[in-house]
Design an enzyme around this catalytic site. Structure first.
Site, PDB file in Angstrom:
ATOM      1  N   PRO A 120      37.566  35.712  80.592  1.00 55.86           N
ATOM      2  CA  PRO A 120      36.681  36.610  81.354  1.00 55.86           C
ATOM      3  C   PRO A 120      37.334  37.439  82.457  1.00 55.86           C
ATOM      4  O   PRO A 120      37.060  37.260  83.642  1.00 55.86           O
ATOM      5  CB  PRO A 120      35.638  35.648  81.920  1.00 55.86           C
ATOM      6  N   CYS A 121      38.147  38.393  82.065  1.00 51.94           N
ATOM      7  CA  CYS A 121      38.779  39.278  83.045  1.00 51.94           C
ATOM      8  C   CYS A 121      37.747  40.147  83.762  1.00 51.94           C
ATOM      9  O   CYS A 121      38.009  40.634  84.857  1.00 51.94           O
ATOM     10  CB  CYS A 121      39.858  40.130  82.390  1.00 51.94           C
TER      11      CYS A 121
END
Length: 178
Positions: A120-121
């Site tokens: 989850p950047c």
């Protein structure tokens, strides 16, 4: 051998590519779709991403096999520890990888994350809480954060965002994918 499959989402088409060991990349591919060649890993990815977009999943259990430098791998591992519905700053991640002055380097590694959403950047923001760049487009980042129940303070920039502008575009990070 590489395997590929696609999923249509509210944010555009997603391309999932895996090796025999795990996911290599998950990107917003725009209209650039090739012939599907799925395997059990891409099938699992499509199923879990569909559940995520339907609001039925907040964590992923797919084997990963991203290609990157040791530092990038460290950063991506830290991204995986950010819980659904929360954010961290680039500085938080820099401290986590023992590079407290490395926020910019963390930003570079974050931007080259080949496995969007699952790693989850999009949950990484500036220390001020402000939205910063996202290879899939800042509109997508805002949508993903709001989908996870994260309040994003309105700004002149966020008021002007229009998700329709990015739905058909391919992520800029694809130049880094092998």
């Amino acid at each position: 051998m590489m395997f590929v499959d696609y999923l249509n989402t509210p944010l555009g088409t997603i391309e999932c590519v895996s090796s025999e060991k795990g996911l290599r990349h998950v990107i917003f591919c725009g209209e650039q779709v090739n012939e599907a060649n799925p395997n059990k890993i891409t099938h699992m990815c499509i199923k879990q991403l569909a559940e995520y977009f339907d609001g039925l999943r907040s964590t992923f259990t797919i084997p990963l096999d991203p290609v990157g430098t040791d530092f990038q791998q460290q950063v991506w591992h830290c991204l995986n520890s950010i819980p659904f519905g929360e954010t961290r700053s680039y500085l938080d991640i820099a401290k986590q990888v023992n590079r407290p002055k490395g926020s910019q380097a963390v930003g570079g590694a974050n931007g080259r994350n080949p496995i969007s959403i699952i790693v989850p950047c999009h949950r990484v923001v500036a220390s001020t809480g402000k939205l910063t760049g996202y290879a899939g487009g800042i509109e997508r980042k805002l949508w993903l954060l709001e989908h996870e129940g994260i309040y994003v303070k309105a700004s002149n920039e966020t008021k002007q965002l229009d998700i329709k502008n990015v739905l058909h575009s391919r992520q800029s990070k694809t130049q880094y994918l092998g």
